[in-house]
Design an enzyme around this catalytic site. Structure first.
Site, PDB file in Angstrom:
ATOM      1  CG  ASP A 125       6.742  -3.027   1.002  1.00 36.56           C
ATOM      2  OD1 ASP A 125       7.212  -3.146  -0.140  1.00 36.56           O
ATOM      3  OD2 ASP A 125       5.703  -2.387   1.237  1.00 36.56           O
ATOM      4  CD  GLU A 140       6.084   3.500  -3.026  1.00 39.90           C
ATOM      5  OE1 GLU A 140       4.915   3.523  -2.607  1.00 39.90           O
ATOM      6  OE2 GLU A 140       6.796   2.495  -2.990  1.00 39.90           O
TER       7      GLU A 140
END
Length: 156
Positions: free
Chosen positions: A11, A130
């Site tokens: 990330d 997500e």
């Protein structure tokens, strides 16, 4: 034969790899080029670069990482974050990525996945989801887990 693939997800926020808990409390933990190369040397099967603020700021700025990584890392590279149109997909793939991961744009325009798969090839298009548990169900989120979609993950 039972074969397990190991995929690292990095990330990225700005020029750093970040880590959070449940998509919150993000802190910097290192350089994306160094960490990806370290994983590669250790035998990783694939690497996912995810720009965690790209959709929020309507940008995709990690192509420079991909260009550098593709010169030294010879495993599939997937890139996500800020992929909003076919031009964004082509830019990322031309930078050296093998696949793109799409979440926010897929939720906002589900036809985009079909359009992208037909134009680019389904082997290069991934729907990234997500999700957060809401009572007994799982809800899809977008903008890296910041926004509720109202979509049940299984139905989605």
């Amino acid at each position: 034969m039972n074969y397990t693939r190991i995929i690292a997800r990095l990330d990225i926020k700005g020029n750093k790899v970040v880590k959070g808990i449940n998509l919150e409390g993000i802190r910097k933990i290192g350089d994306p080029k160094e960490l990806a190369y370290k994983y590669y040397i250790q035998g990783i099967d694939e690497i996912i670069y995810m720009d965690v603020v790209a959709s929020l700021y309507e940008r995709n700025t990690i192509t420079s990482f991909i260009e550098e990584a593709a010169k030294k890392i010879f495993v599939p590279l997937t890139v996500g974050g800020g992929i909003r149109n076919l031009q964004d997909i082509r830019k990322v793939l031309n930078s050296g990525a093998d696949k793109v991961a799409i979440n926010t744009a897929a939720i906002k325009n589900p036809d985009f996945i079909k359009e992208a798969s037909q134009a680019i090839g389904s082997q290069s298009i991934i729907v990234s989801i997500e999700a957060k548990k809401q009572n007994s169900d799982w809800e899809a989120y977008y903008d890296n887990g910041r926004e509720k979609s109202g979509l049940d993950v299984v139905d989605w």
